[in-house]
Design a protein around this motif. Structure first.
Motif, PDB file in Angstrom:
ATOM      1  N   ASN A  38      36.722 -28.870 -99.437  1.00 52.23           N
ATOM      2  CA  ASN A  38      37.924 -29.318-100.147  1.00 52.23           C
ATOM      3  C   ASN A  38      38.841 -28.180-100.590  1.00 52.23           C
ATOM      4  O   ASN A  38      39.827 -28.422-101.287  1.00 52.23           O
ATOM      5  CB  ASN A  38      37.539 -30.179-101.355  1.00 52.23           C
ATOM      6  CG  ASN A  38      36.927 -31.489-100.923  1.00 52.23           C
ATOM      7  OD1 ASN A  38      37.361 -32.093 -99.938  1.00 52.23           O
ATOM      8  ND2 ASN A  38      35.901 -31.925-101.632  1.00 52.23           N
ATOM      9  N   TYR A  39      38.518 -26.956-100.207  1.00 46.87           N
ATOM     10  CA  TYR A  39      39.370 -25.814-100.539  1.00 46.87           C
ATOM     11  C   TYR A  39      40.681 -25.939 -99.771  1.00 46.87           C
ATOM     12  O   TYR A  39      40.701 -26.257 -98.582  1.00 46.87           O
ATOM     13  CB  TYR A  39      38.669 -24.509-100.159  1.00 46.87           C
ATOM     14  CG  TYR A  39      39.493 -23.268-100.391  1.00 46.87           C
ATOM     15  CD1 TYR A  39      39.389 -22.563-101.581  1.00 46.87           C
ATOM     16  CD2 TYR A  39      40.373 -22.790 -99.428  1.00 46.87           C
ATOM     17  CE1 TYR A  39      40.126 -21.409-101.807  1.00 46.87           C
ATOM     18  CE2 TYR A  39      41.122 -21.648 -99.640  1.00 46.87           C
ATOM     19  CZ  TYR A  39      40.993 -20.967-100.827  1.00 46.87           C
ATOM     20  OH  TYR A  39      41.729 -19.833-101.035  1.00 46.87           O
ATOM     21  N   TYR A  40      41.789 -25.665-100.445  1.00 47.35           N
ATOM     22  CA  TYR A  40      43.100 -25.704 -99.796  1.00 47.35           C
ATOM     23  C   TYR A  40      43.999 -24.698-100.512  1.00 47.35           C
ATOM     24  O   TYR A  40      44.176 -24.774-101.731  1.00 47.35           O
ATOM     25  CB  TYR A  40      43.697 -27.110 -99.889  1.00 47.35           C
ATOM     26  CG  TYR A  40      45.014 -27.257 -99.164  1.00 47.35           C
ATOM     27  CD1 TYR A  40      45.032 -27.550 -97.809  1.00 47.35           C
ATOM     28  CD2 TYR A  40      46.217 -27.112 -99.831  1.00 47.35           C
ATOM     29  CE1 TYR A  40      46.233 -27.698 -97.123  1.00 47.35           C
ATOM     30  CE2 TYR A  40      47.415 -27.249 -99.164  1.00 47.35           C
ATOM     31  CZ  TYR A  40      47.422 -27.549 -97.813  1.00 47.35           C
ATOM     32  OH  TYR A  40      48.605 -27.693 -97.142  1.00 47.35           O
ATOM     33  N   LEU A  41      44.529 -23.745 -99.772  1.00 47.83           N
ATOM     34  CA  LEU A  41      45.416 -22.735-100.340  1.00 47.83           C
ATOM     35  C   LEU A  41      46.792 -22.888 -99.710  1.00 47.83           C
ATOM     36  O   LEU A  41      46.938 -22.865 -98.483  1.00 47.83           O
ATOM     37  CB  LEU A  41      44.892 -21.322-100.036  1.00 47.83           C
ATOM     38  CG  LEU A  41      45.841 -20.175-100.392  1.00 47.83           C
ATOM     39  CD1 LEU A  41      45.920 -19.996-101.905  1.00 47.83           C
ATOM     40  CD2 LEU A  41      45.393 -18.892 -99.725  1.00 47.83           C
ATOM     41  N   LYS A  42      47.800 -23.066-100.539  1.00 46.61           N
ATOM     42  CA  LYS A  42      49.200 -23.046-100.093  1.00 46.61           C
ATOM     43  C   LYS A  42      49.922 -22.132-101.069  1.00 46.61           C
ATOM     44  O   LYS A  42      49.948 -22.391-102.278  1.00 46.61           O
ATOM     45  CB  LYS A  42      49.811 -24.442-100.112  1.00 46.61           C
ATOM     46  CG  LYS A  42      51.255 -24.448 -99.632  1.00 46.61           C
ATOM     47  CD  LYS A  42      51.819 -25.858 -99.571  1.00 46.61           C
ATOM     48  CE  LYS A  42      53.244 -25.826 -99.044  1.00 46.61           C
ATOM     49  NZ  LYS A  42      53.797 -27.197 -98.941  1.00 46.61           N
ATOM     50  N   ARG A  43      50.488 -21.050-100.529  1.00 43.81           N
ATOM     51  CA  ARG A  43      51.079 -20.048-101.417  1.00 43.81           C
ATOM     52  C   ARG A  43      52.255 -19.377-100.730  1.00 43.81           C
ATOM     53  O   ARG A  43      52.312 -19.255 -99.513  1.00 43.81           O
ATOM     54  CB  ARG A  43      50.014 -19.014-101.778  1.00 43.81           C
ATOM     55  CG  ARG A  43      50.515 -17.906-102.648  1.00 43.81           C
ATOM     56  CD  ARG A  43      49.446 -16.974-103.141  1.00 43.81           C
ATOM     57  NE  ARG A  43      48.583 -16.507-102.084  1.00 43.81           N
ATOM     58  CZ  ARG A  43      47.308 -16.189-102.261  1.00 43.81           C
ATOM     59  NH1 ARG A  43      46.748 -16.319-103.437  1.00 43.81           N
ATOM     60  NH2 ARG A  43      46.589 -15.731-101.272  1.00 43.81           N
ATOM     61  N   SER A  44      53.181 -18.910-101.556  1.00 45.39           N
ATOM     62  CA  SER A  44      54.286 -18.061-101.096  1.00 45.39           C
ATOM     63  C   SER A  44      54.727 -17.210-102.279  1.00 45.39           C
ATOM     64  O   SER A  44      54.288 -17.417-103.405  1.00 45.39           O
ATOM     65  CB  SER A  44      55.450 -18.903-100.563  1.00 45.39           C
ATOM     66  OG  SER A  44      55.976 -19.713-101.591  1.00 45.39           O
ATOM     67  N   CYS A  45      55.576 -16.253-102.002  1.00 42.32           N
ATOM     68  CA  CYS A  45      56.113 -15.363-103.039  1.00 42.32           C
ATOM     69  C   CYS A  45      55.016 -14.643-103.813  1.00 42.32           C
ATOM     70  O   CYS A  45      55.132 -14.403-105.008  1.00 42.32           O
ATOM     71  CB  CYS A  45      57.038 -16.126-103.987  1.00 42.32           C
ATOM     72  SG  CYS A  45      58.447 -16.869-103.154  1.00 42.32           S
ATOM     73  N   PHE A  46      53.950 -14.286-103.120  1.00 39.20           N
ATOM     74  CA  PHE A  46      52.860 -13.513-103.711  1.00 39.20           C
ATOM     75  C   PHE A  46      53.058 -12.078-103.256  1.00 39.20           C
ATOM     76  O   PHE A  46      53.090 -11.795-102.061  1.00 39.20           O
ATOM     77  CB  PHE A  46      51.515 -14.070-103.230  1.00 39.20           C
ATOM     78  CG  PHE A  46      50.333 -13.565-104.002  1.00 39.20           C
ATOM     79  CD1 PHE A  46      49.971 -14.164-105.196  1.00 39.20           C
ATOM     80  CD2 PHE A  46      49.577 -12.510-103.528  1.00 39.20           C
ATOM     81  CE1 PHE A  46      48.865 -13.716-105.907  1.00 39.20           C
ATOM     82  CE2 PHE A  46      48.480 -12.049-104.225  1.00 39.20           C
ATOM     83  CZ  PHE A  46      48.120 -12.656-105.425  1.00 39.20           C
TER      84      PHE A  46
END
Length: 181
Positions: A38-46
């Motif tokens: 169930n892990y889910y990573l959604k990222r930006s501007c890091f």
């Protein structure tokens, strides 16, 4: 969504710094994670660049309108300012990761991603994983110059692998399973 095992850890060293146009790499965060289904990573501007090594399992990664199928011994290199999505398959995935600051690394990552994509497989180069483990599982008392040399070794291996790909194929980068339109 964080769905990781109790063995997972993330470290934020207090000696992070950034020297413009320097050959010194600043390690901002790093860690080891056992990603559950169930892990889910959604990222930006890091801020910074991400190097992630898939030590076990399979998963999926999306970056700059390309979707990648991840497998054991894949290495991801991206500029984290751009949106990216990562998740394991139902069996989970084990990763080692580093977030590294360096202006020259950002340029390298952007150029590499444009020409070859952001995923490089190291099935035949097992010592790349050993470099990750050495950095991440160390007692965290390493010299910043020694750390930079280790990161530089990883980048040279990416460069060597992609030079071989370039010599043998002018097709789309390996691992790309679908390009968005």
């Amino acid at each position: 969504k964080k769905d990781t095992s109790k063995n997972s850890f993330v470290v934020c060293p207090n000696h992070a710094f950034n020297e413009p146009n320097s050959l010194i790499f600043s390690l901002n965060t790093y860690g080891y994670e056992e990603l559950r289904k169930n892990y889910y990573l959604k990222r930006s501007c890091f801020h910074g660049n991400m190097l992630t090594y898939i030590a076990k399992g399979n998963g999926y990664f999306s970056f700059r309108n390309r979707n990648y199928s991840l497998k054991e011994n894949d290495l991801i290199l991206i500029n984290c300012m751009d949106e990216h999505i990562m998740y394991p398959n139902k069996s989970g995935m084990t990763i080692y990761f580093m977030h590294v600051d360096n202006y020259l690394l950002t340029d390298f990552a952007n150029a590499n991603n444009k020409e070859f994509g952001c995923v490089t497989n190291f099935n035949d180069t097992p010592y790349v994983l050993s470099i990750f483990k050495d950095i991440i599982e160390s007692d965290h008392n390493y010299d910043i110059h020694e750390l930079s040399m280790k990161i530089y070794e990883i980048l040279l291996e990416i460069k060597k692998k992609n030079a071989l790909i370039s010599d043998f194929s002018k097709n789309s980068p390996p691992h790309i399973i679908k390009t968005a339109t």
